[in-house]
Design an enzyme around this catalytic site. Structure first.
Site, PDB file in Angstrom:
ATOM      1  CD  GLU A 210      -3.099  -0.906   0.354  1.00  0.00           C
ATOM      2  OE1 GLU A 210      -3.346   0.250  -0.017  1.00  0.00           O
ATOM      3  OE2 GLU A 210      -3.785  -1.883   0.006  1.00  0.00           O
ATOM      4  CB  CYS A 244      -1.560   7.276   1.424  1.00  0.00           C
ATOM      5  SG  CYS A 244      -3.118   6.561   1.938  1.00  0.00           S
TER       6      CYS A 244
HETATM    7  P1  NAD Z   1       8.233   4.601   5.096  1.00  0.00           P
HETATM    8  O1  NAD Z   1       8.239   3.784   3.866  1.00  0.00           O
HETATM    9  O2  NAD Z   1       9.394   5.490   5.368  1.00  0.00           O
HETATM   10  O3  NAD Z   1       8.079   3.691   6.396  1.00  0.00           O
HETATM   11  C1  NAD Z   1       7.059   2.700   6.529  1.00  0.00           C
HETATM   12  C2  NAD Z   1       7.555   1.603   7.461  1.00  0.00           C
HETATM   13  O4  NAD Z   1       8.702   0.997   6.891  1.00  0.00           O
HETATM   14  C3  NAD Z   1       7.948   2.082   8.846  1.00  0.00           C
HETATM   15  O5  NAD Z   1       7.448   1.145   9.801  1.00  0.00           O
HETATM   16  C4  NAD Z   1       9.465   2.069   8.808  1.00  0.00           C
HETATM   17  O6  NAD Z   1      10.054   1.780  10.043  1.00  0.00           O
HETATM   18  C5  NAD Z   1       9.771   0.965   7.804  1.00  0.00           C
HETATM   19  N1  NAD Z   1      11.022   1.216   7.075  1.00  0.00           N
HETATM   20  C6  NAD Z   1      11.589   2.419   6.787  1.00  0.00           C
HETATM   21  N2  NAD Z   1      12.753   2.255   6.099  1.00  0.00           N
HETATM   22  C7  NAD Z   1      12.909   0.924   5.945  1.00  0.00           C
HETATM   23  C8  NAD Z   1      13.907   0.109   5.319  1.00  0.00           C
HETATM   24  N3  NAD Z   1      14.972   0.662   4.719  1.00  0.00           N
HETATM   25  N4  NAD Z   1      13.771  -1.231   5.355  1.00  0.00           N
HETATM   26  C9  NAD Z   1      12.691  -1.796   5.957  1.00  0.00           C
HETATM   27  N5  NAD Z   1      11.721  -1.079   6.575  1.00  0.00           N
HETATM   28  C10 NAD Z   1      11.823   0.260   6.576  1.00  0.00           C
HETATM   29  O7  NAD Z   1       6.874   5.435   5.026  1.00  0.00           O
HETATM   30  P2  NAD Z   1       6.363   6.535   6.012  1.00  0.00           P
HETATM   31  O8  NAD Z   1       7.193   7.755   5.858  1.00  0.00           O
HETATM   32  O9  NAD Z   1       6.160   5.961   7.362  1.00  0.00           O
HETATM   33  O10 NAD Z   1       4.902   6.799   5.403  1.00  0.00           O
HETATM   34  C11 NAD Z   1       4.672   7.665   4.369  1.00  0.00           C
HETATM   35  C12 NAD Z   1       4.441   6.945   3.059  1.00  0.00           C
HETATM   36  O11 NAD Z   1       3.463   5.948   3.218  1.00  0.00           O
HETATM   37  C13 NAD Z   1       3.899   7.863   1.990  1.00  0.00           C
HETATM   38  O12 NAD Z   1       4.533   7.580   0.769  1.00  0.00           O
HETATM   39  C14 NAD Z   1       2.427   7.500   1.908  1.00  0.00           C
HETATM   40  O13 NAD Z   1       1.821   7.771   0.689  1.00  0.00           O
HETATM   41  C15 NAD Z   1       2.467   6.047   2.203  1.00  0.00           C
HETATM   42  N6  NAD Z   1       1.192   5.600   2.722  1.00  0.00           N
HETATM   43  C16 NAD Z   1       0.418   4.774   1.969  1.00  0.00           C
HETATM   44  C17 NAD Z   1      -0.821   4.380   2.461  1.00  0.00           C
HETATM   45  C18 NAD Z   1      -1.728   3.484   1.692  1.00  0.00           C
HETATM   46  O14 NAD Z   1      -2.672   2.975   2.262  1.00  0.00           O
HETATM   47  N7  NAD Z   1      -1.501   3.253   0.408  1.00  0.00           N
HETATM   48  C19 NAD Z   1      -1.247   4.813   3.713  1.00  0.00           C
HETATM   49  C20 NAD Z   1      -0.422   5.638   4.434  1.00  0.00           C
HETATM   50  C21 NAD Z   1       0.800   6.025   3.945  1.00  0.00           C
END
Ligand code: NAD
Length: 456
Positions: A210, A244
């Site tokens: 997602e 998002c």
């Molecule tokens: P992110 O990808 O930075 O982090 C998400 C999760 O991944 C966190 O739990 C984080 O600890 C983990 N993570 C971060 N770096 C990692 C790595 N290198 N390896 C493994 N895991 C890692 O995202 P964010 O900043 O928390 O959220 C924002 C993003 O999420 C935006 O792009 C937004 O559009 C998207 N989003 C999508 C939805 C949806 O339903 N489609 C909903 C909410 C947010």
């Protein structure tokens, strides 16, 4: 550092015991989850205030109430969704009957982001539990109060061998991704989505991703401008644009631009007062890094509304940015904040052409009174989901699967889709031994001519 491996081993043996296969067990556990959330409503609202300055109204509507709806719907339909479904069997299989058995994958990993840190962790869990899986949850480290609360809630409600929380940042996530899970459900950025999919490939683990992207919002010359301005202001500035599916940028027909700006200002004032930076209804930016990234975008155009910030409180006023071009930095990546860049168009084809050349967005919003033009948008642009004459509301209808396409994600959930996404569809043909027509066997004399009659 983490006892991830031992949690997984214990979950494997618990799953093998078969308890999660019982629908009664699943229903009991969903009821327990709902009760645990009910018991902690005040703490949840407090943690969201601490981590994001979310108002009680937003916290209830978008995090807690939303989750109750998911649990209620799941509990209402689970018995019928979990039943094996009888499907038709062709005449060629005479004597047989055919079924689809929805079956849990086993161990699931659910990784959540920080923007709706409570709901985006637990709503997928509802699907995982309903389908009969065990789960390990990994909340975002950027919202530490919600993360700690989720850990406490899960520990006091479930045995770790059934549902567990592993708190932490990138290292915790990476340690989990080293392990073999049977399904990974990830919500977050496109960049990390790629990392998750690569890690999953090592074990051939299926994934739901997602993700996000730049969701266009197109306002045509025949839109009902009052309602349009109100609904875009609401959709963009809920959670300070850290949604998002928030409208990322605005394409506006040049004939209605000036009127739209006036109305947009009116509704921002109505929602958040003359000074939104002082409003307790207005969410803050999650971290200093994101605040600086967003503040930089204010240089990319002229703020015709807002543009002011408070670095100490990590707040950015609802902003409408004019004078932006497709090459501006603010138009390169998902904004994920309360800044709405605006660009004009003269014909709908021009607007469609621009959007078609961008990666497939998670959402798209089109405002027009013409059903013919709405249909044109739907036929010509690929996007995860969206609304005609509204913003965000599609994701609050549990009968609509929610997810992206292309760059904005893989797979979908909510309502019945949450049950389906965490279930393997096991196809079974039950044959009788009372009959055994000879046609299929190589020794049958007229086999080939029969085949030709049947399959033509
Ligand atoms: P992110 O990808 O930075 O982090 C998400 C999760 O991944 C966190 O739990 C984080 O600890 C983990 N993570 C971060 N770096 C990692 C790595 N290198 N390896 C493994 N895991 C890692 O995202 P964010 O900043 O928390 O959220 C924002 C993003 O999420 C935006 O792009 C937004 O559009 C998207 N989003 C999508 C939805 C949806 O339903 N489609 C909903 C909410 C947010």
């Amino acid at each position: 550092m983490l006892n991830v491996h031992s949690i997984i081993q214990r979950q494997r043996s618990f799953f093998a015991g078969g308890k999660t296969k019982q629908v009664e067990f699943r229903l009991e556990q969903l009821a327990k989850l709902k009760q645990s959330v009910k018991d902690r409503e005040k703490q949840i609202i407090k943690a969201l205030k601490q981590d994001l300055n979310k108002s009680e109204f937003e916290s209830y509507a978008t995090e807690i109430g939303f989750l109750y709806e998911e649990i209620n719907m799941m509990m209402k339909h689970l018995r019928s969704w979990a039943k094996p479904e009888k499907v038709k069997t062709p005449m060629t299989h005479i004597g047989a009957s055919s079924y689809i058995y929805p079956e849990p994958y086993g161990l699931t990993l659910i990784i959540a982001p920080w923007n709706y840190p409570f709901q985006l962790q637990l709503a997928p869990l509802v699907g995982a539990m309903a389908a009969g899986n065990c789960a390990v949850l990994k909340p975002s480290e950027l919202t530490p109060n919600v993360s700690a609360l989720l850990s406490e809630l899960v520990q006091s409600t479930f045995e770790e061998e059934y549902i567990a929380v592993v708190e932490g940042g990138v290292e915790a996530s990476q340690a989990l991704l080293e392990e073999k899970f049977d399904y990974i459900f990830f919500t977050g950025s496109v960049a990390v989505g790629r990392i998750v999919m690569q890690a999953a490939a090592k074990h051939l683990t299926p994934v739901t991703l997602e993700l996000g992207g730049k969701s266009p919002t197109i306002v045509d010359e025949d839109a009902n401008l009052e309602i349009t301005a109100k609904r875009i202001a609401w959709g963009k500035f809920t959670n300070a644009g850290q949604t998002c599916v928030a409208p990322d940028y605005l394409l506006i027909h040049k004939k209605v631009k000036e009127q739209f700006i006036r109305l947009f200002q009116t509704y921002i004032n109505e929602f958040y007062g003359e000074n939104p930076l002082e409003s307790d209804q207005y969410t803050r930016i999650v971290s200093e890094r994101h605040f600086k990234r967003l503040a930089g975008f204010l240089e990319n155009g002229t703020a015709v509304i807002g543009g002011n910030t408070n670095a100490e409180k990590l707040m950015i006023a609802p902003t409408l940015l004019d004078g932006v071009t497709w090459d501006s930095p603010v138009m390169q990546d998902e904004i994920f904040g309360p800044i709405l860049p605006m660009m004009e168009f003269s014909t709908l084809d021009e607007a469609i052409g621009h959007v078609q050349h961008s990666p497939n967005p998670l959402a798209l919003y089109y405002f027009s009174e013409s059903t013919e033009k709405q249909e044109r948008i739907l036929q010509s642009i690929r996007f995860g989901g969206g609304c005609m004459n509204d913003t965000l509301m599609h994701l609050a209808n549990p009968n609509l699967p929610f997810g992206g396409v292309g760059n904005s994600g893989i797979g979908s959930y909510h309502g019945k889709s949450s049950f389906e996404v965490f279930s393997h569809q096991k196809s079974v043909l039950k044959q009788t031994t009372k009959l055994d027509p000879p046609f299929r066997y190589p020794s049958f004399k007229h086999g080939l001519s029969m085949m030709k009659k049947i399959f033509k």
